[in-house]
Design a protein around this motif. Structure first.
Motif, PDB file in Angstrom:
ATOM      1  N   LEU C  93       0.831  -1.202   0.000  1.00 41.25           N
ATOM      2  CA  LEU C  93       0.000   0.000   0.000  1.00 41.25           C
ATOM      3  C   LEU C  93       0.870   1.259   0.000  1.00 41.25           C
ATOM      4  CD1 LEU C  93      -2.856   1.151   0.204  1.00 41.25           C
ATOM      5  CD2 LEU C  93      -2.652   1.026   2.683  1.00 41.25           C
ATOM      6  N   ALA C  97       1.131   4.102  -2.885  1.00 40.01           N
ATOM      7  CA  ALA C  97       0.868   5.516  -2.594  1.00 40.01           C
ATOM      8  C   ALA C  97       2.047   6.376  -3.028  1.00 40.01           C
ATOM      9  CB  ALA C  97       0.587   5.699  -1.106  1.00 40.01           C
ATOM     10  N   ASP C 124       0.318  12.367   1.023  1.00 41.43           N
ATOM     11  CA  ASP C 124      -0.166  11.117   0.451  1.00 41.43           C
ATOM     12  C   ASP C 124       0.244   9.885   1.242  1.00 41.43           C
ATOM     13  OD1 ASP C 124      -1.695  11.536  -2.036  1.00 41.43           O
ATOM     14  OD2 ASP C 124       0.082  12.661  -2.644  1.00 41.43           O
ATOM     15  N   PRO C 128      -2.240   5.878   4.052  1.00 34.04           N
ATOM     16  CA  PRO C 128      -1.790   4.482   4.092  1.00 34.04           C
ATOM     17  C   PRO C 128      -1.140   4.120   5.424  1.00 34.04           C
ATOM     18  CG  PRO C 128      -1.138   5.503   2.031  1.00 34.04           C
ATOM     19  CD  PRO C 128      -1.687   6.588   2.900  1.00 34.04           C
ATOM     20  N   TYR C 183      -5.102   2.446  -1.820  1.00 37.88           N
ATOM     21  CA  TYR C 183      -5.047   3.899  -1.625  1.00 37.88           C
ATOM     22  C   TYR C 183      -5.533   4.563  -2.914  1.00 37.88           C
ATOM     23  CZ  TYR C 183      -3.442   8.677  -0.975  1.00 37.88           C
ATOM     24  OH  TYR C 183      -3.401  10.045  -0.873  1.00 37.88           O
ATOM     25  N   LYS C 185      -6.465   8.270  -4.748  1.00 38.06           N
ATOM     26  CA  LYS C 185      -6.194   9.702  -4.631  1.00 38.06           C
ATOM     27  C   LYS C 185      -6.836  10.367  -5.832  1.00 38.06           C
ATOM     28  CE  LYS C 185      -2.223  12.676  -5.438  1.00 38.06           C
ATOM     29  NZ  LYS C 185      -0.778  12.757  -5.564  1.00 38.06           N
ATOM     30  N   ALA C 200      -7.419   5.751   2.095  1.00 41.23           N
ATOM     31  CA  ALA C 200      -6.764   4.454   2.237  1.00 41.23           C
ATOM     32  C   ALA C 200      -7.708   3.530   2.983  1.00 41.23           C
ATOM     33  CB  ALA C 200      -5.458   4.601   2.999  1.00 41.23           C
TER      34      ALA C 200
END
Lengths: 757, 169, 287
Positions: C93, C97, C124, C128, C183, C185, C200
């Motif tokens: 993860l 990310a 960011d 996570p 994750y 975004k 996340a």
């Protein structure tokens, strides 16, 4: 006779220097003892200047000059003479120039700026053009003018016929379209270097219009024009923003005059956002009327342009927008009213398309809405109204070559075949365009000069007034000269960046360079050619009509073994009694007319047409629009350099996609609050989809080898095509750019709630 | 102020550098290597991309003092006199250059990509160039140039320049 | 950049501590510098000194301890995060990310420590690490302490680091292969963008029954946050359209977004719900 060089892709004239990092931009130039200049800018959008104290800055070690309005002759500058180099009594927008500093290095100049104390009396400001025009608005950006209305443009066909057509119409659409501030964002920021020496000024600047610039700088500084030499370094992108002479440039000249030393000013990126000229935001109220078969009957547009604090070339963009309203598609009855309104925002200038992207967004959105209303196919409704060769439009524009219908058909052809994924909605949209393609007579002359000289080694040098700001016109011009003279491209050199050497030209704007400068270069080369042929005919003892120029030789058409090298012909003319130089000159000014005070007249010798087809995928849950493909078909007359056209099309579409989806200069009280590339979002390599450039040739009789201009056209219809594709995918009609996910989602949610109830 | 030494395009350089100086200012102003461009001075446009110890970086946000003892490759170090690097050749032949201001950075990002991934997919190319903004080309010709350079250079591309540089170190 | 600025290059924590005796408020700690140098140039920071941490070897490296904790040196770059085999295997993860961030050039410089200490609401790596229950190690001349990442962020740009403390390590319990993690975004661009919202999700499933759920949000509150209400709701639930919709709604309620130059608060709220839905759905497609 088939062309050997014209029509074939050629690599860029200056690419070698650029890929090895040797091309010199203004950022890279320097001079012995050069000083760094900086401009102190207003942090307030509207304020009276009560006092400026420069004493501390002047005392700082390394500072060579600090100038304010009191040190300058106080000349008015800019289109409309409503601006000053340094502001004396009042600032009217954030970024207004208050003082200029020259110091031994950039850091000292920056420090000196922080030591200047300005006392302001803040004034109420106005940022909304509609409020600025309201009766109860008590803010005047320019008190002396009595109102915030800067300029008005009005065009109409017969009033009674217009009214009657609206009455008869089966469909009348009326909508408001809103366009945001966006900015050119050339990768190289603005900058100039001035050296005033012995009464003569040399200025290095990336202007797109060196000769008009020379004149403007004369008006701004008082230095006689014949004492001003303009040298253009390699230009790192222009897109219109480098059309204006900026106040900082005149300030830089004064700094050099005062210090007696070369002075350079280069914008920071933040300055570029706040203080270079953006594309003007517009509010367009458009009425479109058609009969039940979809034939256009009338169009009415009322346009409000946010001019910002001063007039720049941007204040004249309705001149172009009006042509879109009156002449994109056949529409018999038209009324156009535009108001250019002063506000305390940054002032708008020229940017690729010059008013056309805004107007085309409105017109081409309406064409789709019309099709939807009538239950017609969007392509069909366009084809039945498309301009045709031989048409004369309501503004008396004479359509010569025209492959509009073909571009419309081509642009939509291969889109829309793939099925949507779950949660995603797909749709395709098209939009067309009309733009000047054979120059634009906005001044009494639309001319360009060219001189071709051929030396005794068989090298041709073209002196041209035409500016290459990256678009590749140098390459086109070398191709044309090489073609006419039977040379290789590498045998042709271009000199085009020094007003001491180059013949006069109006400048690189209005997509005119290939057409106008190309014609000038072609005629000049042809004059050299005919002299060569005459001399060769004597040497070869042949009839001039039988001679061919090929591969640096002149040969007898039917007997290619009878030939003479071009260099040898030139030498034969040099090495004899009463010899002569092989020089050809030309001044090409197209057969067009200035529009009269009714805005009637054929301003361009040819018109560019095209259409963009766009396929999008919209995420139902987030409103995010992903562009899957763009197919951009352009009527270019004749493709002199297909590779260069492909580059223009792809670049134009990318700029158009940014306008459609991601770009917006956001202002808070006149200050740009996203003055950086993280928050002003130029699309990246990942965001731009495959762009298929489709070249359609229509052989323009007046164009060089049949060519028309293409530079601006490529970015004009993309915004509308995306909006139309989003509508096709979702049923959501977005009338305000940029098409952000938030707007799309809001539209989707509204539709859902309507559906639910 | 501190004395640093580092390798620039295979040649040693030694000189005084100030704490606030960036690598970009150092190479442009003190070394006269103006091929590396300042487009935003904030790490957001990629025009200043150089290769620092084998990795592409925005030289405008690398403190100059940090390159002590390291190797820097700029656009000027890519060609050998008149002999262009295959990436440069490809940028010319594919029409990837317009105004040219982003070009040196684009080429350096391409070099870093092909050094680590000699045969990238189209999508990998676009991802690798996402930090290099271009306002003229719309990236299509640039992607084509990178694909062509990958074909021209093949697997050898990765080795060539770094080998030459490390020989001199 | 201007002014008289000092530049210190300690080679160990032992060399670092004496430097922190004075002027700590006027000191900028340079890791990747991708944010600090930009802020310094824009005069958003008043600094008299940079302390370049990059020569401190103990802040580098990635290793796995016997308790199945992944130790990530605070100077680990984003490029290392998304390419390092240990991260790819044990904290996929985090690798995913990191890959979604900024550009290659930035990822080659920016560090995990910098991203966290910057404490941007949109960081960011934060969501996570929040769902992975990461722990950060903070050290000073007084010693070391460990802090749950949940307690690290105290406000926009604010952390629980005390003056004189440095983040030395991020510890992440290894993800089990059965963990379902995502994750997501959303920016306005597909690269080089700051999230308008980031989500996340980590799920432990037993068949279609959710045993454990962790959901974290970025860019929609003053700090990155965990969404307890949604997690508690999902625990013991069958994952289906209804339970996902409810979790998304609870996440939306938990979010407290603002309008800024990037987008509106309303849209951020909508995005939270959309992304939580997508993230759970995406988790469920993982085998």
């Amino acid at each position: 006779m088939p062309e050997m060089i014209v029509g074939k892709s050629a690599t860029k004239y200056d690419a070698f220097a650029k890929v090895i990092g040797e091309a010199q931009y203004i950022q890279d130039l320097t001079q012995p003892r050069m000083l760094w200049g900086k401009i102190l800018r207003s942090s307030l959008p509207h304020a009276r200047i009560l006092n400026i104290d420069t004493s501390k800055a002047e005392k700082l070690l390394g500072v060579k000059a600090v100038l304010t309005a009191k040190d300058l002759p106080g000349r008015r500058i800019g289109f409309g003479n409503d601006n000053e180099v340094l502001k004396r009594n009042k600032v009217r927008c954030v970024g207004d120039e208050i003082a200029a500093v020259a110091a031994v290095d950039e850091a000292t100049a920056i420090e000196a700026m922080s030591l200047i104390k300005v006392e302001f009396e803040p004034l109420t400001a106005v940022f909304d053009p509609e409020l600025a025009m309201a009766e109860n608005c008590n803010v005047l950006v320019h008190e002396s003018r009595g109102s915030n209305l800067s300029l008005e443009y009005h065009f109409e066909t017969d009033e009674a016929a217009l009214a009657a057509s609206l009455d008869q119409a089966a469909v009348v659409l009326e909508d408001r379209f809103t366009l945001p501030f966006v900015t050119s964002s050339a990768m190289a920021t603005h900058g100039c270097m001035a050296l005033y020496r012995n009464g003569e000024l040399t200025i290095w600047t990336p202007t797109q219009v060196p000769f008009l610039y020379q004149h403007e700088l004369m008006m701004a500084t008082g230095i006689p024009g014949n004492r001003i030499r303009v040298i253009q370094p390699t230009i790192g992108g222009g897109f219109g923003a480098k059309l204006d002479m900026y106040p900082y440039e005149a300030a830089c000249v004064h700094l050099s005059m005062v210090t007696g030393l070369p002075v350079k000013i280069v914008f920071t990126r933040e300055e570029e956002f706040q203080a270079s000229r953006p594309r003007q935001p517009m509010i367009i109220d458009l009425v479109t009327a058609a009969d039940r078969d979809g034939h256009l009957l009338a169009r009415k547009a009322k346009v409000i342009c946010d001019n910002g604090a001063y007039n720049s070339w941007g204040s004249t963009t309705p001149f172009v927008g009006m042509q879109t309203i009156s002449s994109l598609y056949r529409v018999p009855n038209v009324r156009y009213d535009a108001q250019i309104v002063y506000t305390n925002n940054p002032y708008s200038g020229a940017m690729r398309g010059y008013g056309n992207p805004q107007h085309t967004f409105a017109v081409e959105s309406h064409m789709d809405m019309l099709a939807a209303k009538l239950g017609m196919d969007p392509l069909t409704v366009r084809l039945i109204n498309a301009n045709q060769s031989g048409d004369v439009t309501p503004q008396k524009m004479k359509i010569t070559s025209c492959a509009f219908s073909e571009t419309l058909r081509e642009a939509g052809k291969e889109l829309g075949s793939l099925p949507s994924e779950p949660g995603k909605l797909r749709g395709k949209g098209i939009a067309g365009l009309l733009h000047v393609g054979g120059g634009a007579r906005v001044y009494r002359s639309d001319g360009c000069g060219a001189v071709v000289k051929l030396d005794d080694m068989g090298r041709a040098v073209l002196l041209t007034g035409a500016t290459d700001m990256g678009q590749g016109s140098d390459t086109i011009l070398t191709q044309i000269v090489a073609e006419v003279l039977g040379l290789e491209i590498k045998d042709v050199k271009v000199i085009n960046n020094d007003t001491n050497l180059t013949p006069w030209d109006v400048g690189s704007h209005a997509s005119r360079t290939t057409f106008i400068a190309g014609n000038a270069a072609k005629i000049a080369a042809e004059k050299v050619r005919s002299q060569l042929i005459t001399a060769a005919a004597q040497i070869l003892n042949a009839n001039p009509d039988q001679l061919l120029l090929r591969n640096k030789r002149i040969m007898v058409e039917d007997a290619p073994e009878r030939f003479v090298d071009i260099g040898k012909i030139v030498r034969s003319l040099h090495f004899k009694q009463d010899g002569k130089l092989l020089v050809g000159e030309a001044f090409y000014d197209p057969p067009t007319e200035m529009q009269d005070n009714q805005f009637l007249g054929n301003v361009s010798a040819a018109y560019a047409f095209g259409a963009h087809g766009v396929e999008v995928e919209v995420d139902r849950a987030t409103g995010v629009v992903k562009v899957l493909k763009v197919a951009a078909a352009h009527d270019v007359g004749k493709a002199i350099n297909p590779l260069a056209i492909q580059g223009q099309i792809e670049g134009g579409c990318a700029m158009g996609l940014g306008y459609a989806l991601s770009e917006e200069m956001k202002l808070r009280e006149g200050r740009v609050i996203n003055a950086n590339f993280l928050d002003y979002r130029l699309l990246t390599a990942v965001d731009i989809p495959e762009i298929e450039g489709i070249i359609v040739e229509s052989d323009e009789q007046e164009g060089p080898f049949g060519a028309k201009g293409i530079g601006e056209a490529c970015c004009i219809p993309t915004g509308a095509a995306v909006a139309n594709a989003v509508y096709a995918a979702t049923g959501v009609r977005i009338k305000e750019l940029p098409i952000t996910p938030a707007k799309v989602l809001e539209g989707l949610n509204k539709m859902r709630s309507t559906f639910d109830t | 102020m501190a004395l640093i030494s580092f390798m620039i395009n295979g040649q040693p350089w030694k000189g005084q550098v100030e704490a606030h100086e960036t690598l970009l200012d150092l190479i442009r102003d003190k070394l006269g290597l103006t091929g590396t461009k300042k487009g935003c001075d904030s790490g957001e446009c990629g025009a200043c991309t150089v290769i620092l110890n084998g990795l592409s970086v925005n030289s405008c946000i690398v403190p100059a003092l940090e390159v002590e003892g390291k190797e820097v490759l700029t656009i000027e170090g890519l060609s050998r006199g008149e002999v262009l690097h295959p990436i440069q050749e490809a940028f010319i032949s594919e029409g990837a250059v317009q105004c040219g201001f982003c070009t040196p950075g684009m080429i350096m990002s391409t070099k870093a990509l092909l050094d680590s991934n000699p045969h990238p997919s189209k999508q990998e190319i676009r991802q690798a160039l996402a930090g290099n903004l271009c306002r003229c080309t719309g990236y299509g010709r640039i992607v084509a140039a990178v694909e062509k350079a990958a074909k021209m250079g093949g697997d050898d591309l990765a080795g060539n320049d770094s080998r030459e540089i490390s020989d001199k170190v | 950049m201007t002014g008289t600025l000092k530049y210190e290059t300690p080679h160990s924590l032992a060399e670092l501590w004496p430097l922190l005796v004075s002027d700590r408020e006027l000191t900028g700690f340079l890791a990747g510098g991708t944010d600090l140098i930009v802020k310094y140039k824009r005069k958003q920071l008043n600094l008299t000194r940079f302390i370049d941490l990059k020569n401190i070897e103990s802040l580098k490296g990635i290793w796995l301890d016997e308790n199945k904790n992944l130790h990530i040196g605070s100077l680990t770059t984003l490029t290392e995060l998304h390419t390092h085999p240990l991260i790819q295997k044990h904290a996929p993860l985090l690798a995913a990310a990191a890959r979604k961030m900024a550009s290659v050039q930035i990822r080659n410089r920016a560090t995990i420590g910098g991203n966290l200490c910057n404490a941007a609401p949109s960081a960011d790596l934060a969501p996570p690490l929040l769902v992975l229950d990461a722990v950060v190690k903070l050290e000073s001349d007084q010693g070391a302490r460990e802090l749950s990442i949940k307690s690290l962020f105290t406000g926009p740009g604010q952390t629980a680091l005390k003056i004189g403390e440095v983040m030395t390590e991020v510890m992440v319990p290894v993800s089990e292969p059965s963990d379902k993690v995502t994750y997501l975004k959303q920016g306005l661009r597909q690269a080089m963008d700051i999230a308008m919202a980031g989500v996340a999700v980590k799920l432990n499933m037993s068949g279609n029954l959710c045993q454990e759920a962790a959901i974290a949000l970025g860019a929609v509150a003053p700090t990155p946050i965990r969404v307890k209400a949604a997690e508690e709701w999902l625990r013991g639930q069958r994952i289906n359209e209804q339970s996902i919709a409810k979790a998304a709604e609870l996440a939306k309620i938990a979010a407290n977004p603002i309008s800024d130059v990037r987008t509106t608060a309303d849209y951020r709220s909508e995005l939270v719900s959309a992304l939580v839905t997508k993230a759970i759905q995406e988790c469920m497609t993982q085998v």
